[in-house]
Motif scaffolding. Structure first.
Motif, PDB file in Angstrom:
ATOM      1  N   ASP A 319       0.858  -1.180   0.000  1.00 47.87           N
ATOM      2  CA  ASP A 319       0.000   0.000   0.000  1.00 47.87           C
ATOM      3  C   ASP A 319       0.898   1.234   0.000  1.00 47.87           C
ATOM      4  OD1 ASP A 319      -1.763   2.058   0.415  1.00 47.87           O
ATOM      5  OD2 ASP A 319      -2.959   0.990   1.891  1.00 47.87           O
ATOM      6  N   VAL A 320       1.110   1.797  -1.176  1.00 43.65           N
ATOM      7  CA  VAL A 320       2.013   2.944  -1.325  1.00 43.65           C
ATOM      8  C   VAL A 320       1.274   4.159  -1.874  1.00 43.65           C
ATOM      9  CG1 VAL A 320       4.054   1.500  -1.582  1.00 43.65           C
ATOM     10  CG2 VAL A 320       2.745   2.148  -3.619  1.00 43.65           C
ATOM     11  N   GLN A 321      -0.053   4.151  -1.744  1.00 45.75           N
ATOM     12  CA  GLN A 321      -0.869   5.271  -2.184  1.00 45.75           C
ATOM     13  C   GLN A 321      -1.887   5.616  -1.100  1.00 45.75           C
ATOM     14  OE1 GLN A 321      -2.717   3.953  -5.806  1.00 45.75           O
ATOM     15  NE2 GLN A 321      -0.947   4.432  -7.067  1.00 45.75           N
ATOM     16  N   ASP A 322      -2.135   6.895  -0.930  1.00 46.24           N
ATOM     17  CA  ASP A 322      -3.177   7.353  -0.018  1.00 46.24           C
ATOM     18  C   ASP A 322      -3.939   8.508  -0.650  1.00 46.24           C
ATOM     19  OD1 ASP A 322      -2.754   5.572   2.051  1.00 46.24           O
ATOM     20  OD2 ASP A 322      -1.481   6.919   3.210  1.00 46.24           O
ATOM     21  N   LEU A 323      -5.240   8.532  -0.426  1.00 43.58           N
ATOM     22  CA  LEU A 323      -6.066   9.660  -0.839  1.00 43.58           C
ATOM     23  C   LEU A 323      -6.252  10.594   0.353  1.00 43.58           C
ATOM     24  CD1 LEU A 323      -8.835   7.896  -2.958  1.00 43.58           C
ATOM     25  CD2 LEU A 323      -6.946   9.297  -3.808  1.00 43.58           C
ATOM     26  N   PHE A 324      -5.913  11.856   0.149  1.00 42.83           N
ATOM     27  CA  PHE A 324      -6.078  12.879   1.178  1.00 42.83           C
ATOM     28  C   PHE A 324      -7.159  13.868   0.735  1.00 42.83           C
ATOM     29  CE2 PHE A 324      -1.878  11.310   2.237  1.00 42.83           C
ATOM     30  CZ  PHE A 324      -1.835  11.404   3.624  1.00 42.83           C
ATOM     31  N   VAL A 325      -8.136  14.061   1.600  1.00 46.47           N
ATOM     32  CA  VAL A 325      -9.152  15.089   1.348  1.00 46.47           C
ATOM     33  C   VAL A 325      -8.632  16.396   1.926  1.00 46.47           C
ATOM     34  CG1 VAL A 325     -11.549  15.776   1.691  1.00 46.47           C
ATOM     35  CG2 VAL A 325     -10.956  13.351   1.483  1.00 46.47           C
ATOM     36  N   GLU A 326      -8.376  17.352   1.029  1.00 50.07           N
ATOM     37  CA  GLU A 326      -7.811  18.638   1.436  1.00 50.07           C
ATOM     38  C   GLU A 326      -8.929  19.666   1.606  1.00 50.07           C
ATOM     39  OE1 GLU A 326      -4.773  18.487   2.132  1.00 50.07           O
ATOM     40  OE2 GLU A 326      -3.585  17.396   0.662  1.00 50.07           O
ATOM     41  N   ARG A 327      -8.830  20.498   2.624  1.00 52.67           N
ATOM     42  CA  ARG A 327      -9.815  21.547   2.877  1.00 52.67           C
ATOM     43  C   ARG A 327      -9.274  22.883   2.376  1.00 52.67           C
ATOM     44  NH1 ARG A 327     -12.259  21.567   8.723  1.00 52.67           N
ATOM     45  NH2 ARG A 327     -13.501  19.903   7.742  1.00 52.67           N
ATOM     46  N   ALA A 380     -15.588  14.603 -11.187  1.00 52.38           N
ATOM     47  CA  ALA A 380     -14.706  14.254 -10.078  1.00 52.38           C
ATOM     48  C   ALA A 380     -14.603  15.411  -9.092  1.00 52.38           C
ATOM     49  CB  ALA A 380     -13.317  13.887 -10.608  1.00 52.38           C
ATOM     50  N   LEU A 381     -14.503  16.632  -9.603  1.00 53.39           N
ATOM     51  CA  LEU A 381     -14.422  17.803  -8.722  1.00 53.39           C
ATOM     52  C   LEU A 381     -15.707  17.948  -7.921  1.00 53.39           C
ATOM     53  CD1 LEU A 381     -12.817  20.239  -7.785  1.00 53.39           C
ATOM     54  CD2 LEU A 381     -13.752  21.530  -9.718  1.00 53.39           C
ATOM     55  N   GLY A 382     -16.844  17.673  -8.570  1.00 54.11           N
ATOM     56  CA  GLY A 382     -18.119  17.771  -7.868  1.00 54.11           C
ATOM     57  C   GLY A 382     -18.322  16.683  -6.839  1.00 54.11           C
ATOM     58  N   ALA A 383     -17.520  15.624  -6.892  1.00 53.06           N
ATOM     59  CA  ALA A 383     -17.659  14.542  -5.910  1.00 53.06           C
ATOM     60  C   ALA A 383     -17.159  14.954  -4.540  1.00 53.06           C
ATOM     61  CB  ALA A 383     -16.897  13.304  -6.391  1.00 53.06           C
ATOM     62  N   ALA A 384     -16.209  15.884  -4.504  1.00 53.35           N
ATOM     63  CA  ALA A 384     -15.709  16.373  -3.225  1.00 53.35           C
ATOM     64  C   ALA A 384     -16.700  17.392  -2.658  1.00 53.35           C
ATOM     65  CB  ALA A 384     -14.341  17.016  -3.407  1.00 53.35           C
ATOM     66  N   PRO A 385     -16.939  17.391  -1.363  1.00 51.76           N
ATOM     67  CA  PRO A 385     -17.859  18.373  -0.799  1.00 51.76           C
ATOM     68  C   PRO A 385     -17.339  19.789  -1.024  1.00 51.76           C
ATOM     69  CG  PRO A 385     -16.666  17.213   0.926  1.00 51.76           C
ATOM     70  CD  PRO A 385     -16.353  16.517  -0.344  1.00 51.76           C
ATOM     71  N   GLU A 386     -18.244  20.730  -1.006  1.00 49.94           N
ATOM     72  CA  GLU A 386     -17.863  22.116  -1.265  1.00 49.94           C
ATOM     73  C   GLU A 386     -16.747  22.532  -0.315  1.00 49.94           C
ATOM     74  OE1 GLU A 386     -19.882  26.563  -1.621  1.00 49.94           O
ATOM     75  OE2 GLU A 386     -21.109  24.811  -1.143  1.00 49.94           O
ATOM     76  N   GLY A 387     -15.727  23.163  -0.884  1.00 53.08           N
ATOM     77  CA  GLY A 387     -14.606  23.606  -0.084  1.00 53.08           C
ATOM     78  C   GLY A 387     -13.537  22.562   0.131  1.00 53.08           C
ATOM     79  N   HIS A 388     -13.589  21.450  -0.612  1.00 49.04           N
ATOM     80  CA  HIS A 388     -12.599  20.382  -0.457  1.00 49.04           C
ATOM     81  C   HIS A 388     -12.181  19.850  -1.819  1.00 49.04           C
ATOM     82  CE1 HIS A 388     -14.749  20.447   3.400  1.00 49.04           C
ATOM     83  NE2 HIS A 388     -13.651  19.910   3.947  1.00 49.04           N
ATOM     84  N   VAL A 389     -11.004  19.247  -1.881  1.00 43.79           N
ATOM     85  CA  VAL A 389     -10.529  18.525  -3.051  1.00 43.79           C
ATOM     86  C   VAL A 389      -9.859  17.243  -2.574  1.00 43.79           C
ATOM     87  CG1 VAL A 389     -10.205  20.603  -4.471  1.00 43.79           C
ATOM     88  CG2 VAL A 389      -8.303  19.761  -3.056  1.00 43.79           C
ATOM     89  N   VAL A 390      -9.615  16.314  -3.505  1.00 43.32           N
ATOM     90  CA  VAL A 390      -9.008  15.032  -3.170  1.00 43.32           C
ATOM     91  C   VAL A 390      -7.650  14.929  -3.857  1.00 43.32           C
ATOM     92  CG1 VAL A 390      -9.240  12.522  -3.217  1.00 43.32           C
ATOM     93  CG2 VAL A 390     -11.272  13.964  -2.951  1.00 43.32           C
ATOM     94  N   ALA A 391      -6.594  14.711  -3.077  1.00 41.78           N
ATOM     95  CA  ALA A 391      -5.226  14.615  -3.600  1.00 41.78           C
ATOM     96  C   ALA A 391      -4.680  13.209  -3.388  1.00 41.78           C
ATOM     97  CB  ALA A 391      -4.320  15.640  -2.926  1.00 41.78           C
ATOM     98  N   LEU A 392      -3.716  12.840  -4.218  1.00 41.88           N
ATOM     99  CA  LEU A 392      -3.104  11.501  -4.166  1.00 41.88           C
ATOM    100  C   LEU A 392      -1.656  11.597  -3.727  1.00 41.88           C
ATOM    101  CD1 LEU A 392      -3.125   8.412  -4.871  1.00 41.88           C
ATOM    102  CD2 LEU A 392      -2.316   9.081  -7.156  1.00 41.88           C
ATOM    103  N   ALA A 393      -1.331  10.878  -2.683  1.00 42.31           N
ATOM    104  CA  ALA A 393       0.068  10.661  -2.302  1.00 42.31           C
ATOM    105  C   ALA A 393       0.484   9.301  -2.835  1.00 42.31           C
ATOM    106  CB  ALA A 393       0.228  10.715  -0.787  1.00 42.31           C
ATOM    107  N   PHE A 394       1.644   9.248  -3.481  1.00 43.35           N
ATOM    108  CA  PHE A 394       2.059   8.027  -4.180  1.00 43.35           C
ATOM    109  C   PHE A 394       3.575   8.019  -4.269  1.00 43.35           C
ATOM    110  CE2 PHE A 394       2.159   6.062  -8.718  1.00 43.35           C
ATOM    111  CZ  PHE A 394       2.548   4.843  -8.219  1.00 43.35           C
ATOM    112  N   THR A 395       4.172   6.908  -3.852  1.00 39.26           N
ATOM    113  CA  THR A 395       5.637   6.820  -3.888  1.00 39.26           C
ATOM    114  C   THR A 395       6.183   6.847  -5.307  1.00 39.26           C
ATOM    115  OG1 THR A 395       5.504   4.403  -3.867  1.00 39.26           O
ATOM    116  CG2 THR A 395       5.714   5.510  -1.733  1.00 39.26           C
ATOM    117  N   GLY A 396       5.342   6.571  -6.302  1.00 41.11           N
ATOM    118  CA  GLY A 396       5.792   6.597  -7.695  1.00 41.11           C
ATOM    119  C   GLY A 396       5.874   7.986  -8.282  1.00 41.11           C
TER     120      GLY A 396
END
Length: 793
Positions: A319-327, A380-396
């Protein structure tokens, strides 16, 4: 007759692809683009003469006087045989697919531009050691020398799509590794799926669906995480680049091989197609000798042996990936919140050219965790609640990726210490690598970057603004899983769990099935001498341990018809071997496929299609332990038992198979459904050309056999098409390295007009292998020709 028919179709199809020429002229003209295998060619960029002899299997043996010239020659032969494959791979990695195919490529182009793979590849070239850059530059020069000096037309794919390739660059070779890191590390899609399931099912039901998932692991959404429209986000992101991955590797010490020195076997399982991913090559140069599997577009051997060591790969599944919900910062949406206050997004604009349509502009935003995935598409942008975005952390995602340097040094490693020193440069994807040498040593190492998390296990999206789930670094290289000369005298991995509960670092909570590893251990523990021939046999083993474990649970029913009685009698007498000419594998596998739907489709609803895969361990768990899944929740007026479900599932299975193959179960054959289509990326989509260049073949094996014949069972039309498996097989003999054995799935050439496009298919299916060795004169005398490359006078 078949060959004649294909020839006639070829002439007609090629005439259609090249409409300005007559039929015979089109045929002859395209065939004139096949590579010259003999003669002398003067090429700028060479230091000294290079001899290239192709053996009877079209494998090039490169004899060079400098290592730089050896890489130049490898680039030259790759371009001769696989230029289209090379160009397609670099276009995918660079996010330039839409230039060829139009708007259909936009989803992947936007993902690749967002991840920034090609930008990172360009930067990584500058981060490599000078000798590694030299190899990349010499290889690129060899590719471009063929492009500049070819005398015939480009391969048919370029004619069909009507474009010419650009010159090759070193970054083009690195971007392929980025694609593999993504394909072999696609955990973020599992995070989304698990989170979507948790919105619909209670925690105990989710544990049932992941039966090896630890009971102590978190199974609720993290407190404080805003609601995400996970279905919308999952639908907006492109699907994974390929099917689930799997591979086998094992190494046996000399006291068990009969020669006193180790035998190592490896067969990486990836998506099958034509041409196959792998290309066999041998290089002999001063201070450098390597033989094995290359990937066209990449100058370094990924798998193989030198004159002292051999090695093989399987995927760890870490598991070398994580999704972070950013505010976002409420006062300034161009910034996002961190524990240290708001920070600005890093921003850049990407222009994507689209065939027959206006250019698209994509604005890419990046946070401290990684690129913002929810910017890829408005949905995809609309999937995040208002005022948030989703970012990917990945060792690659690294602009200083030294993995190419690891491969460069691995091919030159003389011993275990040199092997480990090479792997220190390995970053992504996370791999299990087995080792053997001519001194009698065997070993195992898992190199690559594994994140250390402050909190959590990476199984679900987490808040990014608090800092509590952030990555604090990577597991130190010296603490990665490893073994050297273990007392057991053998090391086996088939993507199964590699560490026990006492290992101090978290790698993943989702290990692959253990059935293939169990079968390999069973055979190796039988006491038989495990020489090269035995290793070849084991690579082709078709016994399903999963079937043997599951069948007793499935057979505890009474037949509802004479047809069901025949099917059950066949399965009771079956030894679990999946061969293409028998009915039992077809009945069992189709029944297992239907059981998945019968057991949990009612609870999952529209999520079922995303979860549905061939998982015997899941069905075993539900039939043995979690029997409540046998009840159909859509029939509240009655409670179904597991025998009820099994009997109804078998009846559906037999009805479907009878509709496809007739009423007599004894006359059915696994090969009727289990066929490797080996389709071409482009030509298989063109009506006439699809049939013309069909090299598909019926095969043995299945999803859980050592001889893996992986299928996508959710496909309604061809649920058991063999689309995933061992495109490369090798057995390395450390007592006589030139006695090592090799095979790839299609042929060395990627040109459908070449006799070496599919000439290895039947031999691959039937488990044959060949050696790669001999002197220059011997190879040239017994092979296809001798090509001499010389520098200009």
């Amino acid at each position: 007759m078949r060959r004649l028919r294909r020839t006639i179709l070829a002439i007609l199809a090629i005439a259609a692809a090249v409409p300005l020429l007559g039929v015979p002229a089109a045929w002859l003209w395209l065939r004139s683009g096949l590579p010259d295998l003999e003669g002398t060619v003067s090429l700028p960029g060479l230091v000294a003469k290079v001899e290239i002899a192709r053996d009877a299997n079209a494998v090039p043996h490169i004899f060079a006087q400098t290592q730089e010239d050896a890489y130049f020659a490898l680039g030259y032969v790759h371009a001769q045989d696989r230029l289209w494959q090379m160009d397609l791979n670099r276009r995918i990695g660079a996010g330039r697919l839409s230039e060829l195919i139009g708007a259909g490529g936009l989803r992947y182009d936007k993902l690749m531009r967002t991840l920034g793979f090609y930008r990172d590849a360009e930067a990584s070239v500058r981060a490599l050691a000078p000798e590694v850059r030299m190899a990349l530059e010499a290889y690129a020069a060899g590719v471009n020398a063929w492009l500049a000096n070819r005398s015939g037309p480009l391969p048919i794919e370029f004619q069909v799509l009507r474009y010419e390739p650009e010159p090759w660059r070193p970054a083009d070779s690195i971007v392929w590794g980025k694609l593999m890191a993504l394909q072999l590390s696609g955990n973020y899609t599992e995070e989304l799926l698990r989170a979507r399931m948790m919105q619909r099912l209670p925690p105990d039901r989710i544990r049932d669906l992941f039966p090896d998932y630890p009971a102590s692991a978190p199974v609720t959404l993290t407190a404080g995480l805003p609601d995400l429209d996970l279905d919308r986000l999952a639908a907006a992101l492109p699907p994974p680049l390929g099917p689930a991955t799997a591979s086998n590797e094992w190494v046996v010490a000399g006291d068990r091989t009969g020669t006193g020195l180790p035998v190592l076997a490896n067969d990486p399982h990836l998506q099958l197609g034509a041409p196959i991913l792998w290309y066999l090559a041998r290089i002999e140069a001063p201070g450098f000798s390597v033989t094995g599997a290359t990937v066209p577009g990449v100058p370094f051997h990924l798998l193989g042996r030198n004159d002292r060591i051999s090695w093989g790969f399987t995927t760890t599944g870490g598991d070398v990936q994580d999704l972070f919900v950013e505010r976002l910062d409420p006062a300034d949406p161009s910034r996002y919140l961190t524990p240290d206050g708001p920070e600005p997004f890093a921003r850049r604009d990407e222009t994507i050219r689209v065939k027959d349509a206006p250019d698209e502009t994509l604005t890419v935003r990046t946070t401290r965790h990684g690129p913002v995935l929810s910017d890829i598409d408005p949905d995809a942008l609309g999937a995040a609640p208002e005022g948030h975005v989703v970012a990917l952390a990945f060792t690659g995602l690294s602009d200083r990726d030294t993995t190419p340097e690891a491969l460069y040094r691995l091919a030159r490693a003389p011993d275990w210490e040199g092997f480990k020193a090479a792997l220190r440069h390995f970053q992504a994807p996370l791999q299990n690598i087995v080792y053997a040498d001519i001194q009698g040593n065997i070993g195992f190492y898992t190199p690559g970057l594994v994140p250390i998390r402050r909190k959590g296990d990476g199984s679900l999206p987490v808040p990014g603004w608090t800092g509590e789930y952030g990555w604090t670094g990577a597991v130190p290289f010296d603490q990665m899983p490893q073994s050297f000369n273990p007392p057991a005298g053998r090391i086996v991995n088939a993507n199964n769990r590699i560490v026990g509960p006492d290992y101090p670092h978290f790698l993943t909570n989702r290990w692959d099935d253990w059935y293939r590893a169990a079968r390999i251990e069973q055979v190796l523990g039988s006491g038989r001498r495990h020489d090269v021939d035995a290793a070849e046999d084991l690579l082709m083993d078709n016994v399903s341990v999963a079937a043997l474990e599951l069948l007793p649970e499935m057979l505890r029913i009474d037949p509802s018809s004479s047809q069901a009685r025949t099917a059950l009698d066949l399965l009771r007498a079956w030894d679990g071997t999946l061969t293409r000419d028998r009915p039992e594998p077809l009945i069992f596998e189709w029944w297992l496929r239907d059981l998945h739907r019968a057991l949990y489709a009612d609870e999952l609803g529209d999520l079922f299609a995303d979860v549905w895969s061939s998982s015997p361990r899941l069905v075993i768990h539900m039939l043995r332990t979690a029997r409540r899944w046998c009840d159909d929740v859509t029939t509240p007026d009655r409670t179904e038992s597991c025998p009820d479900v099994l009997a109804a599932s078998l009846d559906r299975t037999l009805a479907e198979l009878a509709e496809r193959h007739g009423d007599d179960p004894a006359a059915w054959r696994w090969g009727l459904e289990h066929r490797a289509p080996l389709g071409h990326q482009v030509l298989s989509r063109v009506p006439v050309l699809k049939d013309l260049f069909d090299i598909g073949i019926e095969t043995d094996g299945g999803n859980q056999t050592v001889n893996r014949g992986g299928s996508a069972i959710r496909n309604a039309e061809t649920p058991f098409a063999h689309i995933h498996g061992a495109g490369y097989r090798a057995v390395y003999d450390m007592s006589d390295p030139q006695n090592s054995r090799y095979m790839i799935a299609t042929g060395q050439s990627g040109n459908p007009l070449s006799p070496h496009y599919g000439d290895l298919v039947e031999r691959w299916r039937d488990g044959e292998h060949f050696t790669i060795g001999g002197s220059l004169d011997a190879v040239a005398a017994d092979g296809l020709g001798r090509l001499t490359l010389v520098p200009p006078p």
